[in-house]
Design a protein around this motif. Structure first.
Motif, PDB file in Angstrom:
ATOM      1  N   ILE A  28      38.921  18.106  36.323  1.00 48.88           N
ATOM      2  CA  ILE A  28      37.794  17.799  37.212  1.00 48.88           C
ATOM      3  C   ILE A  28      36.553  17.464  36.403  1.00 48.88           C
ATOM      4  N   ILE A  29      36.350  18.137  35.286  1.00 51.84           N
ATOM      5  CA  ILE A  29      35.199  17.824  34.438  1.00 51.84           C
ATOM      6  C   ILE A  29      35.281  16.385  33.945  1.00 51.84           C
ATOM      7  N   ASP A  30      36.465  15.957  33.518  1.00 49.87           N
ATOM      8  CA  ASP A  30      36.624  14.575  33.048  1.00 49.87           C
ATOM      9  C   ASP A  30      36.402  13.577  34.180  1.00 49.87           C
ATOM     10  N   LEU A  31      36.925  13.873  35.365  1.00 46.50           N
ATOM     11  CA  LEU A  31      36.737  12.970  36.501  1.00 46.50           C
ATOM     12  C   LEU A  31      35.266  12.827  36.850  1.00 46.50           C
ATOM     13  N   LEU A  32      34.543  13.930  36.867  1.00 46.67           N
ATOM     14  CA  LEU A  32      33.139  13.913  37.259  1.00 46.67           C
ATOM     15  C   LEU A  32      32.299  13.028  36.343  1.00 46.67           C
ATOM     16  N   ALA A  33      32.668  12.924  35.085  1.00 44.09           N
ATOM     17  CA  ALA A  33      31.870  12.171  34.113  1.00 44.09           C
ATOM     18  C   ALA A  33      32.134  10.671  34.173  1.00 44.09           C
ATOM     19  N   GLN A  34      33.153  10.243  34.889  1.00 42.83           N
ATOM     20  CA  GLN A  34      33.550   8.829  34.869  1.00 42.83           C
ATOM     21  C   GLN A  34      32.817   8.014  35.936  1.00 42.83           C
ATOM     22  N   PRO A  35      32.584   6.712  35.661  1.00 43.00           N
ATOM     23  CA  PRO A  35      31.974   5.830  36.665  1.00 43.00           C
ATOM     24  C   PRO A  35      32.836   5.798  37.929  1.00 43.00           C
ATOM     25  N   LEU A  36      32.209   5.947  39.070  1.00 44.42           N
ATOM     26  CA  LEU A  36      32.956   6.080  40.317  1.00 44.42           C
ATOM     27  C   LEU A  36      33.812   4.855  40.617  1.00 44.42           C
TER      28      LEU A  36
END
Length: 267
Positions: free
Chosen positions: A222-230
């Motif tokens: 989830i941490i990696d997902l949150l940091a990525q451009p939507l």
């Protein structure tokens, strides 16, 4: 970005996969129907959703959970993301992630709606205060705690149809019969409440297909997902624009119906 935790979750080799006192899942469709009737009286009564899930369990849940928690990816997430509440509710840290990321969209959504991960957990704790501290609990809580992230990733709102679509998407990811039951029974209730040409069931079915095509969000970092451009994240996860959902909203408005009103009541 590293997120600090002031709490722990089961992570040592002595933690059982299933606590010996955890009751076996039971399939109770009539009881699920009762709780659904209570839910349609008040769609904010989240406790009814938990009851429905309990009555309509996912047949392969334990098998899928065991396969994941014993995998290298599962072990890494157990160590790095032992629980999600403090990650998701620390908006100051999430706002430090890049502009245009999932983190910023998530904070905007949660703050606008007055929601929090802690609030969802508190509602669940009222329904099920007993904690077993086993690995299957950790796996299940990740599915629970990522619900609002799915709204952002998919583009479905918190209107009645949007909630049905998120549940259909969730069924595509994690086929618990409770998700499917609420999604389609909710869609049927909407069609009965308001006579409309809105493509309700096409929207729900499209969401279900997208959920199946998308990697399981609860099994991602989830941490990696949150940091990525939507936008880039949606493309990587095979999440497409929910055309039928938008068409349904357009149709409702053309018929002077507010899609965000309770159970799509006439505006």
């Amino acid at each position: 970005m590293k997120i600090d935790h002031d709490f722990t979750a089961p992570s040592d080799s002595q933690t059982p996969f299933v606590h010996p006192e955890r009751p076996a899942a039971r399939f109770r469709p009539l009881k699920a129907l009762h709780h659904f009737r209570e839910l349609i009286k008040d769609k904010e009564d989240t406790e009814q959703v938990f009851h429905i899930f309990e009555c309509l369990p996912r047949p392969s849940f334990r098998k899928d959970a065991k396969a994941f928690v014993e995998s290298d990816a599962g072990k890494a997430l157990l160590a790095n993301e032992p629980a999600l509440q403090h990650i998701l509710d620390d908006h100051d840290r999430l706002r430090q992630m890049p502009e245009g990321s999932l983190a910023h969209a998530y904070c905007d959504f949660m703050e606008k709606e007055g929601l929090s991960a802690a609030g969802l957990i508190a509602e669940y704790d009222q329904f099920s205060p007993r904690k077993y501290n086993d690995l299957i609990e950790w796996y299940g809580f990740r599915q629970r705690d990522t619900h609002d992230l799915l709204h952002i990733l998919t583009g479905y709102g918190r209107d009645a149809l949007g909630e049905q679509c998120v549940l259909a998407f969730t069924y595509g990811q994690n086929p618990a019969l409770g998700n499917l039951f609420i999604a389609y029974a909710g869609g049927l209730n909407m069609k009965m409440q308001v006579k409309s040409k809105a493509p309700v069931f096409k929207a729900i079915r499209q969401a279900q297909k997208m959920g199946k095509a998308c990697p399981r969000i609860s099994e991602e970092s989830i941490i990696d997902l949150l940091a990525q451009p939507l936008d880039e994240l949606r493309e990587r996860l095979h999440i497409k624009t929910p055309h039928f959902y938008h068409q349904a909203h357009e149709q409702y408005r053309a018929e002077d119906v507010d899609p965000y009103a309770m159970l799509v009541q006439p505006a």
